[in-house]
Design a protein around this motif. Sequence first.
Motif, short mmCIF file in Angstrom:
data_model
loop_
_atom_site.label_atom_id
_atom_site.label_comp_id
_atom_site.label_asym_id
_atom_site.label_seq_id
_atom_site.Cartn_x
_atom_site.Cartn_y
_atom_site.Cartn_z
N ILE A 16 47.09 44.77 17.50
CA ILE A 16 48.53 44.98 17.48
C ILE A 16 48.80 46.47 17.70
CG2 ILE A 16 50.60 44.85 16.06
CD1 ILE A 16 49.30 42.47 14.62
N LEU A 17 49.49 46.78 18.80
CA LEU A 17 49.78 48.17 19.15
C LEU A 17 51.14 48.63 18.64
CD1 LEU A 17 48.48 48.27 22.85
CD2 LEU A 17 47.22 48.57 20.70
N GLY A 18 51.94 47.72 18.17
CA GLY A 18 53.27 48.05 17.68
C GLY A 18 54.15 46.82 17.74
N ALA A 19 55.44 47.02 17.54
CA ALA A 19 56.39 45.90 17.55
C ALA A 19 57.80 46.42 17.68
CB ALA A 19 56.25 45.07 16.27
N SER A 20 58.69 45.55 18.07
CA SER A 20 60.12 45.83 17.93
C SER A 20 60.60 45.20 16.63
CB SER A 20 60.92 45.28 19.11
OG SER A 20 60.90 43.86 19.09
N LEU A 21 61.67 45.73 16.09
CA LEU A 21 62.23 45.23 14.84
C LEU A 21 63.75 45.21 14.95
CD1 LEU A 21 62.32 44.43 11.82
CD2 LEU A 21 62.09 46.87 11.28
N GLN A 22 64.33 44.07 14.69
CA GLN A 22 65.78 43.97 14.49
C GLN A 22 66.00 43.62 13.03
OE1 GLN A 22 68.07 40.94 16.62
NE2 GLN A 22 69.89 42.24 16.54
N ARG A 23 66.49 44.59 12.27
CA ARG A 23 66.62 44.42 10.82
C ARG A 23 67.74 43.46 10.45
NH1 ARG A 23 63.49 48.07 8.02
NH2 ARG A 23 62.69 49.83 9.25
N ARG A 24 68.78 43.34 11.26
CA ARG A 24 69.89 42.45 10.95
C ARG A 24 69.55 40.99 11.23
NH1 ARG A 24 73.41 43.56 14.92
NH2 ARG A 24 75.10 42.33 13.99
N ALA A 25 68.46 40.74 11.93
CA ALA A 25 68.07 39.37 12.25
C ALA A 25 67.51 38.68 11.01
CB ALA A 25 67.06 39.37 13.38
N GLY A 26 67.28 37.38 11.12
CA GLY A 26 66.73 36.67 9.97
C GLY A 26 66.71 35.17 10.17
N THR A 79 55.28 51.16 14.36
CA THR A 79 53.87 51.39 14.64
C THR A 79 53.01 50.41 13.85
OG1 THR A 79 53.60 52.95 12.82
CG2 THR A 79 54.39 53.84 14.94
N PRO A 80 51.71 50.31 14.19
CA PRO A 80 50.83 49.44 13.39
C PRO A 80 50.77 49.84 11.92
CG PRO A 80 49.81 49.96 15.48
CD PRO A 80 51.04 50.80 15.41
N ASP A 81 50.79 51.13 11.62
CA ASP A 81 50.79 51.55 10.22
C ASP A 81 52.04 51.09 9.50
OD1 ASP A 81 48.32 52.74 10.47
OD2 ASP A 81 49.12 54.76 10.83
N GLN A 82 53.18 51.20 10.16
CA GLN A 82 54.43 50.72 9.56
C GLN A 82 54.41 49.21 9.36
OE1 GLN A 82 56.91 52.55 12.64
NE2 GLN A 82 57.95 53.77 11.06
N LEU A 83 53.81 48.50 10.32
CA LEU A 83 53.68 47.05 10.19
C LEU A 83 52.82 46.68 9.01
CD1 LEU A 83 53.22 45.99 13.92
CD2 LEU A 83 54.99 45.12 12.38
N LYS A 84 51.71 47.37 8.82
CA LYS A 84 50.79 47.07 7.73
C LYS A 84 51.45 47.29 6.38
CE LYS A 84 46.85 45.67 6.17
NZ LYS A 84 46.46 44.26 6.37
N ARG A 85 52.26 48.35 6.28
CA ARG A 85 52.95 48.59 5.02
C ARG A 85 54.03 47.54 4.77
NH1 ARG A 85 52.51 54.02 6.82
NH2 ARG A 85 54.66 54.00 7.60
N ALA A 86 54.70 47.11 5.82
CA ALA A 86 55.78 46.15 5.65
C ALA A 86 55.27 44.73 5.47
CB ALA A 86 56.72 46.21 6.86
N ILE A 87 54.15 44.39 6.13
CA ILE A 87 53.62 43.02 6.10
C ILE A 87 52.12 43.09 5.79
CG2 ILE A 87 53.55 40.82 7.36
CD1 ILE A 87 55.48 42.10 9.39
N PRO A 88 51.75 43.23 4.53
CA PRO A 88 50.33 43.43 4.19
C PRO A 88 49.40 42.33 4.68
CG PRO A 88 51.75 43.93 2.31
CD PRO A 88 52.62 43.31 3.34
N ALA A 89 49.88 41.10 4.78
CA ALA A 89 49.00 39.99 5.18
C ALA A 89 48.70 40.00 6.68
CB ALA A 89 49.64 38.65 4.80
N LEU A 90 49.43 40.78 7.46
CA LEU A 90 49.25 40.79 8.91
C LEU A 90 47.95 41.50 9.29
CD1 LEU A 90 50.59 40.15 11.68
CD2 LEU A 90 51.61 42.44 11.56
#
Length: 415
Positions: free
Chosen positions: A169-179, A148-159
């Motif tokens: 930004i309404l949300g995002a997908s996340l692949q944690r193993r990627a990099g 969610t946007p709230d989760q994004l803000k906590r994970a990426i403060p500069a976004l």
Amino acid sequence: MKYSALNLLRNGLRHNRDWPEAWRHPEPKSHYDVIIVGGGGHGLATAYYLAKEHGLRNIAVLEKNWIGGGNTARNTTIVRSNYLWTEAALLYEKSMQLWEGLSNDLNYNVMFSQRGVYNLGHTLQDMRDIERRVSANRLNGLDAEIVTPDQLKRAIPALNTSASARYPILGASLQRRAGVARHDAVAWGFARAADALGVDIIEQCEVTGIERRNNKVTGVQTSRGHITADKVGVVVAGHASVLANMAGLRLPIQSHPLQAFVSEPLKPVLDTVVMSNAVHGYVSQSDKGELVIGAGIDAYNGYGQRGSFATIEHALQAIIELFPSFSRLRLLRLWGGIVDVCPDACPIISKTPVNGLYFNCGWGTGGFKATPGSGWAFAHTIARNRPHELNAPFSLDRFATGALVDEHGAAAVAH
């Protein structure tokens, strides 16, 4: 041998003259069982897996310039496997699994950092597409989640997650193993490991012709003389159509410039990868502190390792929209690679109508992430003269049968 700081300084002052070379520099033999044309990551990986998995030893990798000096050195090093269609997802997931053990396998640190990749959604349709892709990924056993946007803000403060943003930004997908990984380390690691298994790596050796007799490949003409071979595998990102023409083949691909650029270094501010298809930009931060930025391909066809200013401007507008605090940074350098793109945005890993001739190309903007999986599958195809089930959907005949694997836009920005 363990090196102290003093030993490192001493060797540095002596230009490392006592350090062994990472790989040999042999003269070409008159004949090889297999010739791999192209000394980038995919070509070196192919040679390595031919030797390691299939026991072949009389192999040469021919590179017209220097090892890893083409697209391998001209990309943004993103690694992920969250593609929509099963055929693509399973191929990239094989590569992801190889990435996860690659440093140990090669005994060389490729600096693979699983810091996660976020694909942003800015509209309801974006979010529907993200939900579809995440569900498809999970059905195929890939790690994927919606944030969610709230989760994004906590994970990426500069976004910029403000609701008043031009592209909310309404949300995002996340692949944690990627990099990300270190591009030159990947080339060097595969080169050293292949050399240790007896593969001849021959730089400054341009292939100028592909020879065939009775519809079978017999060897290649090079800038360093004629070399015969039982099999020839071509892995020359961006120039595959040129090499195919030497063998009388016409491939359904187009070549385009693809640009990327980095900012001046700054303190750690972004510990993940952020991508947006609607805004059309993506960014990560390198270990040196530079922001690594890129976007889509330049629209025109060409083989120049440069691109248009309009694309740079568009990409920077996108990044500043997502990260307003980056607006005062200065660009440090920029570069371009040459990507060849198939009509369905998926690669060709295939036998050809010429016996003993194989092509691996058409990766578009997704080539780096596929490096180990591409080499592994291509090596299987060459060694056994038939595709592995993972790359069977990516044969040349799909363009005649219509069985395309259409990944255009399916997995957000294609990098």
